[in-house]
Design a protein around this motif. Structure first.
Motif, PDB file in Angstrom:
ATOM      1  N   GLU A 182       0.840  -1.198   0.000  1.00  0.00           N
ATOM      2  CA  GLU A 182       0.000   0.000   0.000  1.00  0.00           C
ATOM      3  C   GLU A 182       0.875   1.248   0.000  1.00  0.00           C
ATOM      4  O   GLU A 182       1.938   1.271   0.616  1.00  0.00           O
ATOM      5  N   TYR A 183       0.421   2.264  -0.690  1.00  0.00           N
ATOM      6  CA  TYR A 183       1.105   3.566  -0.667  1.00  0.00           C
ATOM      7  C   TYR A 183       0.086   4.661  -0.945  1.00  0.00           C
ATOM      8  O   TYR A 183      -1.024   4.386  -1.444  1.00  0.00           O
ATOM      9  N   LYS A 184       0.439   5.883  -0.605  1.00  0.00           N
ATOM     10  CA  LYS A 184      -0.442   7.031  -0.848  1.00  0.00           C
ATOM     11  C   LYS A 184       0.130   7.862  -1.994  1.00  0.00           C
ATOM     12  O   LYS A 184       1.159   8.523  -1.822  1.00  0.00           O
ATOM     13  N   GLN A 186      -2.239  14.941  -1.853  1.00  0.00           N
ATOM     14  CA  GLN A 186      -2.192  13.531  -1.462  1.00  0.00           C
ATOM     15  C   GLN A 186      -3.506  12.856  -1.820  1.00  0.00           C
ATOM     16  O   GLN A 186      -4.582  13.337  -1.464  1.00  0.00           O
ATOM     17  N   ALA A 229      -5.976   9.103  -2.366  1.00  0.00           N
ATOM     18  CA  ALA A 229      -6.379   7.951  -1.564  1.00  0.00           C
ATOM     19  C   ALA A 229      -5.364   6.817  -1.716  1.00  0.00           C
ATOM     20  O   ALA A 229      -4.659   6.713  -2.727  1.00  0.00           O
ATOM     21  N   THR A 230      -5.308   5.943  -0.698  1.00  0.00           N
ATOM     22  CA  THR A 230      -4.354   4.829  -0.680  1.00  0.00           C
ATOM     23  C   THR A 230      -4.596   3.879  -1.855  1.00  0.00           C
ATOM     24  O   THR A 230      -5.737   3.550  -2.183  1.00  0.00           O
TER      25      THR A 230
END
Length: 339
Positions: free
Chosen positions: A36-38, A261, A263-264
């Protein structure tokens, strides 16, 4: 003789094995996983005043009195400057005379002693006089249309205002009006977003940005406006970000580093040090090891996350070379030695 042939054959095989081992390059690898990353969209923007206006009268005239100075904060409706009032005085006198005539004619009209045409003619003159008075009142008094800061004063008391702009030779700038008023609280940042990212940008979305003047401070804003059309040259659309600017630290003209930024998401991350770029090329590659053979694969960068980077072009479970990649070419034989 037979013994010599056997010994010769054994030596030859040994040399081939040694040569084969010399061609095998020692590398280290990592096995790719989905993480997972943003995602973050990064832009460069310009800080601009929320509102700005060069205040001036409608007609030319002499500045009789200034009620502000450069750097002063004024409220909406505050008197900024007064211009000569001779024309207003004359218009008021004419208006008073026409008002008396119109009142008298109105009484005669009620009695039927004057024709409709004469009545309508004088009524039109009186209404035109009323409009002239209001125009000259606005021309005589310059008031602030919004709360803001006086950033420039173009004329001094006693100088004449002209409807034609003048050039400040010393500063190589155009002066137009009596003063320049800007609203600095709030303030806005303008960025340009490409078509590919437009669907990810929404009104009301939080935005982080930094300026060079305060390198250790992060500012926060919200997207307030997305323009309706793209530039035909840059193929981007202008997006406005609003910041309250309560301490007035931000000034128009500053350069802003803007981050949005998202969403994930899930993606494949590899170490930054695994990327390989051939001299003179603009594309990025990684070496993936299969059956001790290194295959050079073109990848697409998506997002840097610490010491890793999200990429597209490879699969989960691939062995990606991290150390020793500069010795490799596509198809090199490798020996994997991981920590």
């Amino acid at each position: 003789m037979f013994v010599l042939l056997i010994l010769g054959s054994a030596c030859s095989n040994k040399k081939m094995e040694e040569k084969s081992e010399e061609k095998s390059i020692l590398v280290s690898t990592v096995t790719t996983e989905e993480s997972e990353y943003k995602p973050v969209l990064d832009y460069s923007g310009s800080i601009m005043a929320f509102q700005e206006s060069n205040l001036s009268p409608v007609l030319p005239g002499r500045v009789e009195k200034l009620y502000c100075k450069e750097g002063q904060t004024v409220r909406k409706g505050d008197l900024i400057a007064e211009l000569q009032g001779e024309l207003l005085t004359q218009a008021l006198i004419e208006n008073m005379a026409l008002k008396k005539d119109f009142e008298r004619v109105s009484r005669l009209k009620d009695k039927g002693s004057i024709s409709d045409m004469d009545y309508d003619h004088l009524k039109a003159k009186f209404e035109a006089s009323e409009a002239k008075v209001q125009l000259l009142k606005k021309n005589t008094e310059i008031r602030a249309p919004f709360t803001g800061t006086i950033v420039s004063v173009f004329l001094n008391e006693g100088e004449n205002f002209s409807i034609f702009p003048t050039i400040d030779v010393a500063n190589m700038s155009i002066k137009n009006g009596i003063v320049r008023l800007v609203q600095l609280n709030p303030i806005k940042i303008e960025i340009e977003v490409g078509e590919k990212d437009l669907a990810k940008v929404k009104i009301g979305q939080d935005v982080q940005f930094m300026v060079d003047a305060y390198p250790d401070k992060q500012f926060v804003g919200k997207i307030k406006k997305i323009k309706s059309e793209f530039s035909p040259t840059s193929r981007t659309v202008k997006v406005e970000v609003e910041n309250p600017n309560t301490g007035l630290l931000l000034k128009p003209g500053m350069f802003a580093h803007v981050s949005i930024q998202l969403a994930t998401e899930n993606g494949i991350l590899v170490p930054l040090k695994s990327l390989y770029r051939m001299p003179g090329a603009s594309s990025d590659y990684v070496f993936v090891v299969k059956n001790n053979i290194a295959k050079m694969i073109k990848i697409e960068r998506k997002q840097i996350v610490g010491e890793n980077i999200v990429v597209e072009g490879i699969s989960v479970g691939d062995q990606v070379v991290t150390d020793g990649k500069n010795k490799l070419t596509d198809g090199s034989k490798v020996t994997v030695k991981n920590n």
